[in-house]
Design a protein around this motif. Structure first.
Motif, PDB file in Angstrom:
ATOM      1  N   LEU A 493       0.828  -1.209   0.000  1.00 59.40           N
ATOM      2  CA  LEU A 493       0.000   0.000   0.000  1.00 59.40           C
ATOM      3  C   LEU A 493       0.861   1.256   0.000  1.00 59.40           C
ATOM      4  CD1 LEU A 493      -2.685  -1.145   2.604  1.00 59.40           C
ATOM      5  CD2 LEU A 493      -2.952  -1.017   0.123  1.00 59.40           C
ATOM      6  N   ASN A 494       1.925   1.268   0.781  1.00 59.31           N
ATOM      7  CA  ASN A 494       2.796   2.448   0.838  1.00 59.31           C
ATOM      8  C   ASN A 494       3.505   2.690  -0.487  1.00 59.31           C
ATOM      9  OD1 ASN A 494       2.276   3.192   3.511  1.00 59.31           O
ATOM     10  ND2 ASN A 494       3.749   1.727   4.307  1.00 59.31           N
ATOM     11  N   CYS A 495       3.946   1.609  -1.135  1.00 60.27           N
ATOM     12  CA  CYS A 495       4.670   1.765  -2.396  1.00 60.27           C
ATOM     13  C   CYS A 495       3.762   2.266  -3.514  1.00 60.27           C
ATOM     14  CB  CYS A 495       5.306   0.436  -2.806  1.00 60.27           C
ATOM     15  SG  CYS A 495       6.680  -0.073  -1.751  1.00 60.27           S
ATOM     16  N   ASN A 496       2.474   2.091  -3.370  1.00 60.65           N
ATOM     17  CA  ASN A 496       1.549   2.497  -4.437  1.00 60.65           C
ATOM     18  C   ASN A 496       0.671   3.680  -4.027  1.00 60.65           C
ATOM     19  OD1 ASN A 496       1.574   0.244  -6.747  1.00 60.65           O
ATOM     20  ND2 ASN A 496       1.886  -0.746  -4.776  1.00 60.65           N
ATOM     21  N   VAL A 497       0.897   4.246  -2.840  1.00 63.01           N
ATOM     22  CA  VAL A 497       0.028   5.321  -2.382  1.00 63.01           C
ATOM     23  C   VAL A 497       0.164   6.561  -3.256  1.00 63.01           C
ATOM     24  CG1 VAL A 497       1.668   6.322  -0.746  1.00 63.01           C
ATOM     25  CG2 VAL A 497      -0.786   6.511  -0.322  1.00 63.01           C
ATOM     26  N   ILE A 498       1.343   6.792  -3.820  1.00 67.27           N
ATOM     27  CA  ILE A 498       1.520   7.960  -4.687  1.00 67.27           C
ATOM     28  C   ILE A 498       0.686   7.806  -5.955  1.00 67.27           C
ATOM     29  CG2 ILE A 498       3.181   9.280  -6.035  1.00 67.27           C
ATOM     30  CD1 ILE A 498       5.292   8.568  -4.008  1.00 67.27           C
ATOM     31  N   GLN A 499       0.686   6.612  -6.525  1.00 65.72           N
ATOM     32  CA  GLN A 499      -0.136   6.377  -7.707  1.00 65.72           C
ATOM     33  C   GLN A 499      -1.621   6.503  -7.374  1.00 65.72           C
ATOM     34  OE1 GLN A 499       0.903   2.660  -9.519  1.00 65.72           O
ATOM     35  NE2 GLN A 499       3.086   3.142  -9.610  1.00 65.72           N
ATOM     36  N   THR A 510      -3.154  -0.751 -13.704  1.00 67.37           N
ATOM     37  CA  THR A 510      -2.273  -0.960 -12.559  1.00 67.37           C
ATOM     38  C   THR A 510      -3.065  -0.945 -11.260  1.00 67.37           C
ATOM     39  OG1 THR A 510      -0.450   0.110 -13.744  1.00 67.37           O
ATOM     40  CG2 THR A 510      -0.248  -0.105 -11.364  1.00 67.37           C
ATOM     41  N   LEU A 511      -3.974   0.018 -11.112  1.00 66.99           N
ATOM     42  CA  LEU A 511      -4.813   0.087  -9.924  1.00 66.99           C
ATOM     43  C   LEU A 511      -5.712  -1.136  -9.831  1.00 66.99           C
ATOM     44  CD1 LEU A 511      -5.927   1.494  -7.460  1.00 66.99           C
ATOM     45  CD2 LEU A 511      -7.401   2.849  -8.944  1.00 66.99           C
ATOM     46  N   CYS A 512      -6.254  -1.542 -10.947  1.00 62.32           N
ATOM     47  CA  CYS A 512      -7.109  -2.725 -10.954  1.00 62.32           C
ATOM     48  C   CYS A 512      -6.332  -3.954 -10.485  1.00 62.32           C
ATOM     49  CB  CYS A 512      -7.672  -2.953 -12.354  1.00 62.32           C
ATOM     50  SG  CYS A 512      -8.758  -4.387 -12.497  1.00 62.32           S
ATOM     51  N   TYR A 560      -4.904   4.957   2.520  1.00 58.77           N
ATOM     52  CA  TYR A 560      -4.057   4.591   1.379  1.00 58.77           C
ATOM     53  C   TYR A 560      -4.714   4.869   0.030  1.00 58.77           C
ATOM     54  CZ  TYR A 560      -1.503   2.090   5.029  1.00 58.77           C
ATOM     55  OH  TYR A 560      -0.805   1.769   6.168  1.00 58.77           O
ATOM     56  N   ASN A 561      -5.921   5.452   0.062  1.00 58.14           N
ATOM     57  CA  ASN A 561      -6.616   5.824  -1.167  1.00 58.14           C
ATOM     58  C   ASN A 561      -6.825   4.634  -2.094  1.00 58.14           C
ATOM     59  OD1 ASN A 561      -7.984   7.604  -2.765  1.00 58.14           O
ATOM     60  ND2 ASN A 561      -6.166   8.506  -3.708  1.00 58.14           N
ATOM     61  N   LEU A 562      -7.037   3.484  -1.525  1.00 64.12           N
ATOM     62  CA  LEU A 562      -7.304   2.283  -2.311  1.00 64.12           C
ATOM     63  C   LEU A 562      -8.796   1.971  -2.228  1.00 64.12           C
ATOM     64  CD1 LEU A 562      -5.903  -0.056  -3.918  1.00 64.12           C
ATOM     65  CD2 LEU A 562      -6.020  -1.368  -1.796  1.00 64.12           C
ATOM     66  N   GLU A 606     -19.578   8.706  -3.587  1.00 66.61           N
ATOM     67  CA  GLU A 606     -20.391   8.106  -4.641  1.00 66.61           C
ATOM     68  C   GLU A 606     -21.657   8.913  -4.896  1.00 66.61           C
ATOM     69  OE1 GLU A 606     -22.743   3.891  -5.505  1.00 66.61           O
ATOM     70  OE2 GLU A 606     -21.247   4.020  -3.907  1.00 66.61           O
ATOM     71  N   LEU A 607     -22.286   9.390  -3.834  1.00 62.35           N
ATOM     72  CA  LEU A 607     -23.530  10.146  -3.979  1.00 62.35           C
ATOM     73  C   LEU A 607     -23.291  11.559  -4.478  1.00 62.35           C
ATOM     74  CD1 LEU A 607     -25.404   9.004  -0.728  1.00 62.35           C
ATOM     75  CD2 LEU A 607     -25.757   8.212  -3.081  1.00 62.35           C
ATOM     76  N   SER A 608     -22.170  12.172  -4.057  1.00 61.86           N
ATOM     77  CA  SER A 608     -21.891  13.541  -4.492  1.00 61.86           C
ATOM     78  C   SER A 608     -21.540  13.624  -5.960  1.00 61.86           C
ATOM     79  CB  SER A 608     -20.758  14.129  -3.651  1.00 61.86           C
ATOM     80  OG  SER A 608     -19.547  13.411  -3.900  1.00 61.86           O
ATOM     81  N   LYS A 609     -21.060  12.523  -6.514  1.00 54.70           N
ATOM     82  CA  LYS A 609     -20.692  12.434  -7.928  1.00 54.70           C
ATOM     83  C   LYS A 609     -19.635  13.469  -8.317  1.00 54.70           C
ATOM     84  CE  LYS A 609     -25.144  10.551  -9.410  1.00 54.70           C
ATOM     85  NZ  LYS A 609     -26.297  10.681 -10.317  1.00 54.70           N
ATOM     86  N   LYS A 610     -18.830  13.879  -7.317  1.00 50.21           N
ATOM     87  CA  LYS A 610     -17.729  14.785  -7.639  1.00 50.21           C
ATOM     88  C   LYS A 610     -16.647  14.067  -8.427  1.00 50.21           C
ATOM     89  CE  LYS A 610     -18.395  17.794  -3.635  1.00 50.21           C
ATOM     90  NZ  LYS A 610     -17.773  18.341  -2.396  1.00 50.21           N
ATOM     91  N   LYS A 611     -16.548  12.780  -8.201  1.00 51.79           N
ATOM     92  CA  LYS A 611     -15.560  11.983  -8.903  1.00 51.79           C
ATOM     93  C   LYS A 611     -16.253  10.816  -9.581  1.00 51.79           C
ATOM     94  CE  LYS A 611     -11.901  12.994  -5.563  1.00 51.79           C
ATOM     95  NZ  LYS A 611     -10.918  12.412  -4.617  1.00 51.79           N
ATOM     96  N   ILE A 612     -15.814  10.510 -10.752  1.00 51.09           N
ATOM     97  CA  ILE A 612     -16.348   9.355 -11.463  1.00 51.09           C
ATOM     98  C   ILE A 612     -15.626   8.120 -10.952  1.00 51.09           C
ATOM     99  CG2 ILE A 612     -16.719   8.266 -13.705  1.00 51.09           C
ATOM    100  CD1 ILE A 612     -16.633  11.046 -14.959  1.00 51.09           C
ATOM    101  N   LEU A 613     -16.316   7.309 -10.193  1.00 46.15           N
ATOM    102  CA  LEU A 613     -15.696   6.162  -9.554  1.00 46.15           C
ATOM    103  C   LEU A 613     -15.761   4.952 -10.457  1.00 46.15           C
ATOM    104  CD1 LEU A 613     -17.101   6.509  -5.932  1.00 46.15           C
ATOM    105  CD2 LEU A 613     -14.903   7.261  -6.794  1.00 46.15           C
ATOM    106  N   GLN A 614     -14.594   4.441 -10.829  1.00 41.76           N
ATOM    107  CA  GLN A 614     -14.549   3.194 -11.584  1.00 41.76           C
ATOM    108  C   GLN A 614     -14.632   1.997 -10.642  1.00 41.76           C
ATOM    109  OE1 GLN A 614     -11.327   2.917 -14.319  1.00 41.76           O
ATOM    110  NE2 GLN A 614     -11.779   4.847 -15.342  1.00 41.76           N
ATOM    111  N   PHE A 615     -14.334   2.217  -9.365  1.00 42.51           N
ATOM    112  CA  PHE A 615     -14.382   1.145  -8.377  1.00 42.51           C
ATOM    113  C   PHE A 615     -15.404   1.535  -7.313  1.00 42.51           C
ATOM    114  CE2 PHE A 615     -10.230   0.965 -10.285  1.00 42.51           C
ATOM    115  CZ  PHE A 615     -10.028  -0.390 -10.498  1.00 42.51           C
ATOM    116  N   LYS A 616     -16.413   0.735  -7.137  1.00 40.48           N
ATOM    117  CA  LYS A 616     -17.437   0.964  -6.125  1.00 40.48           C
ATOM    118  C   LYS A 616     -17.506  -0.241  -5.201  1.00 40.48           C
ATOM    119  CE  LYS A 616     -20.307   3.844  -9.155  1.00 40.48           C
ATOM    120  NZ  LYS A 616     -21.654   4.023  -9.748  1.00 40.48           N
TER     121      LYS A 616
END
Length: 745
Positions: A493-499, A510-512, A560-562, A606-616
């Motif tokens: 998680l730490n090695c990929n937190v920047i991505q 890569t995230l997938c 970790y923003n995952l 998810e409800l605010s729809k500020k970001k288009i979430l590819q992962f829910k």
């Protein structure tokens, strides 16, 4: 045993000054022994013994230097006597720098019989460093017709002692000369190995690439040729256009012969008593290591036999070191400012083991992503790990040395914040053969730095062998594995937190892949944890490590923003909920609080729809969380777990079945007053509010005293319970307080 002093330095006896000590029996008789005089006498005897050996070696060197005609080797001949003197000195304390040119000339000139040459070559064990000019002179004998037949053993020796050569500029100038020997099939593997150590970017030429490709077509896919081609391709990918096989376990066969063990033994004897500096540790002044084989490569030899000479060389060449056209010697790299000033001119040591122990060179690896460095390190580490693995080598008595090397590799990985591919392949290859005992802590630490890859690759080579050992080993091994897997998850998680900090709309495969691999790891830990709790009768000690792992899992989304949250299995959740230990119950409360915080944040995004979430998050995750919350609130607060728990593996039971238990106050058995993990707090609370009551009537804890009891629990360090109640039971708490007030009114 002391090392031979330089001929330029006058011999001086080594005096040891210490306080006089008193012999007890002599003191009782009124006498006193002058121990200082005794020590000086012993030291004088040692000096005489040393000077005697030194004189014998000097006579032998003079003899071999002046001898012109081939002399037969007989048992009591002069040659035999001097040969014995060289061998004895070399094996006990190593040879001085000035002796190498004389003996190398003898070995390669062919003046003596091959038996003498072979024995002398085996005796070329350095006490400190090997002068470069002696090696260059020896190489010049390869050009003459009367050269002895010891060329191949000489190349093996040269590879083994490569890092003990004080300078290498003249050797680099002979690159083309060595390259010409590739045509000899017998010497080709050793020449490739030597060229691999010498190769710089400027050595890569189109004609050399063509020669290597022709040799490969002639000899087939030889590992030593592939090693050199791989290095060439890293330096000049546009010139080497062919596709080479992936990384190999071993590029070159071991060429250490009899020298490596002898060098290590000499260094161990010389350590601590030699007046000369054997090697310079970059950036530190650490003492010589006593390790068998690893640290012989983990140390960068000094540029001369004496540190005083090194200082003189620094002052003399100060201007040249900072010249833009000169490479900066790594043995003179001492400070971080030097690294910054010379980072574009720094040349790594040809054998990469010295990098692992030096923070400045590790900084360089972090800053300069040079694939050739990683390839050299991959080769060196892979070869050492394969040769010295304690449980793969029969009758290997050097477990402590192997442990030391594994610890060194682990510390370097921690410094670089990434795992070495050589360590990864070593683990995949040897874990199925591992007994779980030898080098346990070191192996599990290396497991925590395995690079992120697909789970289909990791499972058969890592998780399956670990699972077999996990289920059949002690509880302490189980806890160690869980701790290692927790660190592995955190490192991923730490090695990929920047991505992960990138915009979600730009997330790629890569995230997938990361989400899938992390999910499989969490499911794997959940499975082995459930089985382990059954095997160990829901051990409190084991449960602590399991919950510690889920302490990382519950915060993956926010910390970790995952975009991934996985609830613990019922086989972990319910043993923790019904645990006899307040620490584990408190930890479970905190974990559920963090799950709630992460799930609420995900739902809001998810409800605010500020970001288009590819992962829910799936509805199953929310559903499972709600089931667990109902069970926890029913147990700890409303005393209705047996009626309202809706989880398929939960606590819900029929009233008739419960009545057969004949347990009084059954419904309140697991609230925060009667829970086995909280009973001690309840008793202490009652002692404070009712010091004269010895009946411990827990029914008194209600109404206002219930609120007092909560405040008391919060002051006892149960922060997890506090945040859980305040976040998940706030409405129930308010209703309970209102109801209690009405009853009292």
């Amino acid at each position: 045993m002391q090392r031979r002093r330089s001929s330029k330095t006058p011999k001086q006896p080594l005096h040891v000054h210490c306080k006089s000590q008193t012999d007890l029996s002599a003191w009782r008789k009124g006498g006193k022994i002058d121990s200082e005089k005794s020590l000086q006498t012993n030291q004088s005897a040692n000096d005489k013994k040393y000077e005697s050996q030194e004189g014998s070696l000097q006579q032998a060197l003079n003899y071999f230097e002046k001898a012109q005609d081939c002399v037969a080797l007989k048992k009591k001949s002069v040659v035999q006597e001097h040969l014995d003197a060289v061998e004895s000195t070399a094996l006990k304390q190593g040879l001085p720098p000035e002796g190498f040119q004389i003996l190398l000339n003898v070995v390669l000139s062919g003046r003596f019989a091959d038996t003498v040459n072979t024995r002398l070559l085996k005796s070329l064990i350095p006490a400190s460093v090997i002068p470069e000019n002696s090696v260059v002179t020896a190489v010049s004998w390869l050009c003459v017709g009367k050269c002895s037949g010891n060329i191949q053993p000489f190349l093996k020796w040269l590879i083994t002692v490569f890092d003990f050569i004080d300078h290498k500029e003249q050797l680099h100038a002979l690159y083309g000369f060595f390259f010409a020997f590739l045509q000899d099939e017998k010497m080709c593997p050793y020449v490739c190995h030597l060229l691999y150590l010498l190769t710089r970017k400027e050595n890569v030429k189109p004609f050399r690439i063509r020669i290597l490709l022709d040799l490969q077509a002639k000899m087939g896919m030889q590992s030593h040729l592939q090693a050199l081609l791989s290095l060439y391709k890293l330096f000049c990918p546009e010139q080497v256009t062919i596709t080479l096989p992936g990384k190999m376990k071993t590029y070159f066969k071991s060429s250490e012969g009899p020298w490596k063990a002898a060098i290590t033994a000499v260094r161990q004897r010389n350590q601590g008593i030699s007046p000369l500096s054997q090697a310079v540790f970059l950036g530190t002044s650490q003492p010589q290591s006593r390790k068998r084989k690893w640290n012989a490569q983990l140390v960068i030899p000094a540029s001369s036999a004496n540190t005083n000479h090194l200082e003189e060389d620094r002052e003399k060449n100060w201007f040249h070191l900072y010249s833009p056209n000169k490479s900066f010697p790594v043995e003179q790299l001492q400070t971080f400012p030097q690294l910054l000033q010379n980072i574009h001119r720094l040349e790594f040591p040809s054998q990469m083991g010295s990098v692992l122990t030096n923070p400045l060179l590790l900084h360089y690896m972090n800053c300069v992503k040079d694939e050739s460095i990683y390839l050299r390190l991959y080769y060196w580490m892979g070869q050492r790990l394969q040769e010295e693995c304690t449980w793969c080598v029969v009758d290997n008595p050097y477990e402590e040395e192997f442990k030391s090397f594994l610890e060194t590799a682990y510390k370097a990985e921690c410094f670089l914040q990434e795992g070495f591919s050589a360590c990864e392949e070593f683990l995949y290859k040897t874990l199925p053969l591992w007994d779980g005992i030898c080098c346990r802590s070191e192996i599990l630490r290396l497991v925590s730095w395995i690079p992120l890859s697909s789970f289909s690759d990791i499972r058969p080579y890592l998780f399956d062998p670990l699972a077999q050992l996990f289920f059949t080993s002690s509880i302490y091994f189980k806890c160690s594995v869980l701790e290692s897997l927790k660190e592995l998850l955190q490192n991923w998680l730490n090695c990929n937190v920047i991505q992960m900090d990138l915009e979600i709309s730009s997330v790629n495969t890569t995230l997938c892949g990361l989400v899938n691999v992390v999910a499989e790891l969490v499911h794997f830990v959940g499975w082995i944890s459930t089985v382990a709790l059954r095997l160990e009768n829901n051990s409190t000690f084991l449960l602590y490590f399991i919950l510690d792992f889920y302490g990382t899992v519950c915060d993956m989304y926010l910390k970790y923003n995952l975009p991934l949250l996985i609830m613990p299995p019922a086989g972990v959740f319910y043993p923790a909920l019904l645990s006899m230990d307040s620490v584990n119950l408190n930890q479970l409360c905190y974990i559920m609080y963090r799950y709630r915080t992460n799930l609420v944040a995900a739902k809001e995004n998810e409800l605010s729809k500020k970001k288009i979430l590819q992962f829910k998050f799936s509805n199953q995750t929310y559903q499972e969380y709600n089931q667990y919350i109902i069970a926890m609130v029913g147990c700890l607060w409303t005393s209705s777990a047996f009626q309202k728990d809706i989880h398929p593996q939960g606590l819900c039971m029929d009233d008739k079945l419960l009545s057969k238990t004949a347990v009084k106050e059954l419904k309140t058995s697991f609230n925060i007053v009667y829970h086995p993990a909280m009973m001690g707090y309840s008793v202490q609370f009652l002692q404070q509010i009712c010091p004269d009551d010895t009946t411990f009537n827990f029914k008194l804890i209600k109404g206002k005293k219930w609120d007092w009891y909560l405040e008391y629990l919060y002051t006892q360090g149960l922060k997890g319970l506090k945040v859980f109640i305040e976040s998940s039971i706030s409405r129930v708490s308010q209703a309970a307080r209102t109801k209690a007030a009405n009853v009292e009114g």
